[in-house]
Design an enzyme around this catalytic site. Sequence first.
Site, PDB file in Angstrom:
ATOM      1  N   LYS A 130       0.869  -1.194   0.000  1.00  0.00           N
ATOM      2  CA  LYS A 130       0.000   0.000   0.000  1.00  0.00           C
ATOM      3  C   LYS A 130       0.892   1.226   0.000  1.00  0.00           C
ATOM      4  O   LYS A 130       1.992   1.197   0.537  1.00  0.00           O
ATOM      5  CB  LYS A 130      -0.875   0.011   1.266  1.00  0.00           C
ATOM      6  CG  LYS A 130      -2.085   0.907   1.167  1.00  0.00           C
ATOM      7  CD  LYS A 130      -3.245   0.194   0.520  1.00  0.00           C
ATOM      8  CE  LYS A 130      -4.444   1.082   0.335  1.00  0.00           C
ATOM      9  NZ  LYS A 130      -5.624   0.301  -0.089  1.00  0.00           N
ATOM     10  N   ASP A 170      -7.143   4.359  -4.351  1.00  0.00           N
ATOM     11  CA  ASP A 170      -7.770   4.206  -3.026  1.00  0.00           C
ATOM     12  C   ASP A 170      -8.364   5.588  -2.719  1.00  0.00           C
ATOM     13  O   ASP A 170      -8.620   6.356  -3.666  1.00  0.00           O
ATOM     14  CB  ASP A 170      -6.728   3.761  -1.978  1.00  0.00           C
ATOM     15  CG  ASP A 170      -7.370   3.275  -0.674  1.00  0.00           C
ATOM     16  OD1 ASP A 170      -7.870   2.147  -0.640  1.00  0.00           O
ATOM     17  OD2 ASP A 170      -7.394   4.045   0.312  1.00  0.00           O
TER      18      ASP A 170
HETATM   19  P1  NDP Z   1     -13.080   7.849  -2.368  1.00  0.00           P
HETATM   20  O1  NDP Z   1     -11.982   8.829  -2.251  1.00  0.00           O
HETATM   21  O2  NDP Z   1     -13.726   7.622  -3.690  1.00  0.00           O
HETATM   22  O3  NDP Z   1     -14.246   8.182  -1.329  1.00  0.00           O
HETATM   23  C1  NDP Z   1     -13.981   8.247   0.041  1.00  0.00           C
HETATM   24  C2  NDP Z   1     -15.279   8.546   0.761  1.00  0.00           C
HETATM   25  O4  NDP Z   1     -15.082   8.359   2.164  1.00  0.00           O
HETATM   26  C3  NDP Z   1     -15.745   9.988   0.586  1.00  0.00           C
HETATM   27  O5  NDP Z   1     -17.137  10.021   0.693  1.00  0.00           O
HETATM   28  C4  NDP Z   1     -15.065  10.679   1.768  1.00  0.00           C
HETATM   29  O6  NDP Z   1     -15.701  11.883   2.167  1.00  0.00           O
HETATM   30  C5  NDP Z   1     -15.229   9.629   2.841  1.00  0.00           C
HETATM   31  N1  NDP Z   1     -14.164   9.756   3.830  1.00  0.00           N
HETATM   32  C6  NDP Z   1     -12.832   9.669   3.610  1.00  0.00           C
HETATM   33  N2  NDP Z   1     -12.156   9.884   4.744  1.00  0.00           N
HETATM   34  C7  NDP Z   1     -13.095  10.135   5.680  1.00  0.00           C
HETATM   35  C8  NDP Z   1     -13.028  10.424   7.059  1.00  0.00           C
HETATM   36  N3  NDP Z   1     -11.836  10.518   7.706  1.00  0.00           N
HETATM   37  N4  NDP Z   1     -14.198  10.587   7.727  1.00  0.00           N
HETATM   38  C9  NDP Z   1     -15.397  10.502   7.098  1.00  0.00           C
HETATM   39  N5  NDP Z   1     -15.521  10.238   5.780  1.00  0.00           N
HETATM   40  C10 NDP Z   1     -14.382  10.044   5.105  1.00  0.00           C
HETATM   41  O7  NDP Z   1     -12.470   6.472  -1.798  1.00  0.00           O
HETATM   42  P2  NDP Z   1     -12.970   4.983  -2.038  1.00  0.00           P
HETATM   43  O8  NDP Z   1     -14.443   4.930  -2.167  1.00  0.00           O
HETATM   44  O9  NDP Z   1     -12.120   4.389  -3.093  1.00  0.00           O
HETATM   45  O10 NDP Z   1     -12.507   4.291  -0.666  1.00  0.00           O
HETATM   46  C11 NDP Z   1     -13.381   4.163   0.457  1.00  0.00           C
HETATM   47  C12 NDP Z   1     -12.888   3.028   1.349  1.00  0.00           C
HETATM   48  O11 NDP Z   1     -12.865   1.802   0.599  1.00  0.00           O
HETATM   49  C13 NDP Z   1     -11.463   3.169   1.902  1.00  0.00           C
HETATM   50  O12 NDP Z   1     -11.401   2.569   3.175  1.00  0.00           O
HETATM   51  C14 NDP Z   1     -10.623   2.350   0.925  1.00  0.00           C
HETATM   52  O13 NDP Z   1      -9.417   1.904   1.490  1.00  0.00           O
HETATM   53  C15 NDP Z   1     -11.586   1.193   0.674  1.00  0.00           C
HETATM   54  N6  NDP Z   1     -11.333   0.411  -0.536  1.00  0.00           N
HETATM   55  C16 NDP Z   1     -11.276   1.004  -1.771  1.00  0.00           C
HETATM   56  C17 NDP Z   1     -11.068   0.229  -2.889  1.00  0.00           C
HETATM   57  C18 NDP Z   1     -11.102   0.815  -4.261  1.00  0.00           C
HETATM   58  O14 NDP Z   1     -11.041   0.021  -5.226  1.00  0.00           O
HETATM   59  N7  NDP Z   1     -11.221   2.109  -4.446  1.00  0.00           N
HETATM   60  C19 NDP Z   1     -10.853  -1.219  -2.787  1.00  0.00           C
HETATM   61  C20 NDP Z   1     -11.029  -1.753  -1.457  1.00  0.00           C
HETATM   62  C21 NDP Z   1     -11.235  -0.940  -0.380  1.00  0.00           C
HETATM   63  P3  NDP Z   1     -15.065  13.323   1.754  1.00  0.00           P
HETATM   64  O15 NDP Z   1     -15.394  13.492   0.311  1.00  0.00           O
HETATM   65  O16 NDP Z   1     -15.723  14.288   2.666  1.00  0.00           O
HETATM   66  O17 NDP Z   1     -13.582  13.213   2.008  1.00  0.00           O
HETATM   67  O1  2IT Z   2      -7.855  -1.589  -0.601  1.00  0.00           O
HETATM   68  C1  2IT Z   2      -7.847  -2.076  -1.761  1.00  0.00           C
HETATM   69  O2  2IT Z   2      -8.024  -3.278  -1.957  1.00  0.00           O
HETATM   70  C2  2IT Z   2      -7.669  -1.149  -2.886  1.00  0.00           C
HETATM   71  N1  2IT Z   2      -7.604   0.060  -2.676  1.00  0.00           N
HETATM   72  C3  2IT Z   2      -7.546  -1.682  -4.278  1.00  0.00           C
HETATM   73  C4  2IT Z   2      -6.147  -2.170  -4.526  1.00  0.00           C
HETATM   74  C5  2IT Z   2      -5.859  -2.579  -5.955  1.00  0.00           C
HETATM   75  O3  2IT Z   2      -4.679  -2.894  -6.171  1.00  0.00           O
HETATM   76  O4  2IT Z   2      -6.735  -2.587  -6.811  1.00  0.00           O
END
Ligand code: NDP
Ligand code: 2IT
Length: 454
Positions: A130, A170
């Site tokens: 990561k 992410d």
């Molecule tokens: P985005 O940046 O697209 O969205 C993040 C969302 O979470 C936004 O709505 C943001 O709000 C909110 N957020 C972020 N930090 C905080 C905080 N400290 N408190 C409250 N709300 C918060 O990210 P993703 O949707 O990609 O990721 C969301 C989660 O999913 C993370 O934990 C990530 O690690 C996990 N994840 C993502 C993957 C991917 O493929 N993208 C794969 C697997 C897991 P705001 O706009 O106000 O910041």
């Molecule tokens: O937390 C996760 O699994 C991700 N942000 C996606 C990682 C990836 O390599 O697609």
Amino acid sequence: MAVTDHVDLNGFMEGVKKRNPHQPEFVQAVQEVAEDIFDFIEDKEQYHEQQILRRMAEPDRVVSFRVCWEDDNGNIRVQRGWRVQNNNAIGPYKGGIRFHPSVNESVLKFLAFEQTFKNALTGLPMGGGKGGSNFNPKGKSVREIMRFCQSFMTELYRHIGADVDVPAGDIGVGGREIGFMFGQYKRITNNFTGVLTGKGLEWGGSLIRTEATGYGAVYFLENMMKHQGRSLDGLRAVISGSGNVATHAAEKIVQLGGTVLTLSDSGGFIHDPDGIDQEKIDWVKTHKTHRRGRIEDYVAEFPSATFHADKTPWGVACDVALPCATQNELLGEDAKKLIANGCIAVSEGANMPCDLDAVHTFKDARLLYAPGKASNAGGVAVSGLEMSQNSLRKSWSEEELQQMLKDIMSGIHDRCLTYGDKGAKKGGYVDYVKGANIAGFKKVADAMLAFGVV
Ligand code: NDP
Ligand code: 2IT
């Protein structure tokens, strides 16, 4: 017998805390895994002798670097960048890049550790890593984001490679940022290779990668419900976040006949008792991703909803809950509220959104609870399929990929059943945390045993 052999769980965790001072997120992630692994390895001498868990909880390396960039007013700005390469026993390091002011070494070490187990669970050959930066993309112009991404990659490029370490997106890193980083990688190395995933469809990306994490989290939930002889049709879902994972989870819930009641961001949550349908989800996607707006603006657009500033949505009565924002966003007291309101299942879209207190509360209540390392693995799984397509110089169809994603999610569900408590396979209670931890551990551990002490 080895000198460090046979410490108990408490002794092991004391050591982890001592060696990782001021890294609470990393200690939390290790604790959640160690609680199950200590039971599992009790009668398995080789894992003790070879200190497997101790070695897994020590990243192969942590690369930390300075990232300088120039803002639109000509000021020089300095950020920190990291890549944590946790374990490559079963494949190249693989995992996302996060840009958020809360990013530090503890957060990235926890994410890289979790990723190692998650990637093993997918059944694909990927190790765990990561990376990220404490850069805050909020309020930055697109040019500023581009300059930052280029500067970040100017250091990162020497540590990654299609067979070495393959980053992706992410929090704060989506298709646009991957484009800027890939462009800079290609410019420096003159190499067009599958070194990043989440790429655009025109330049080596895979169909459904964008949707895969959210869709996968709902497929996993569907598998959990099916195992209990139920479906998602007619169920009410509470979702946090409004980014990539949350909006696609919402979309799949709606497609499968459920009703989505909430979404949120760091400013609070919206509650729409009429349900957040596809049209409303599309509005949220455009508003949050392209306009970089706030979720509170939803109520002006859709007056059936209310906005609750600085609050999380866990007090809203629901059948299923999907935390899809960030780590430690659902605490013990929230878990109690969900249970009291009749929630029957939780599927984590985010990484470690439930704190240890919440995890224990769900387990004690025997609620169906899927940890992120199992339920949000759909994103990295389709990243793995993107790597395969890049190596083959081919692009699979949407239909093929949808089916592969579904199969991978049900494969993960099956792996969780194998170790998720006696009777789990026959439709009884499943401890998904235990199932995921042991299945993920076993695969990586057995590869490490084969390599000897390295
Ligand atoms: P985005 O940046 O697209 O969205 C993040 C969302 O979470 C936004 O709505 C943001 O709000 C909110 N957020 C972020 N930090 C905080 C905080 N400290 N408190 C409250 N709300 C918060 O990210 P993703 O949707 O990609 O990721 C969301 C989660 O999913 C993370 O934990 C990530 O690690 C996990 N994840 C993502 C993957 C991917 O493929 N993208 C794969 C697997 C897991 P705001 O706009 O106000 O910041
Ligand atoms: O937390 C996760 O699994 C991700 N942000 C996606 C990682 C990836 O390599 O697609």
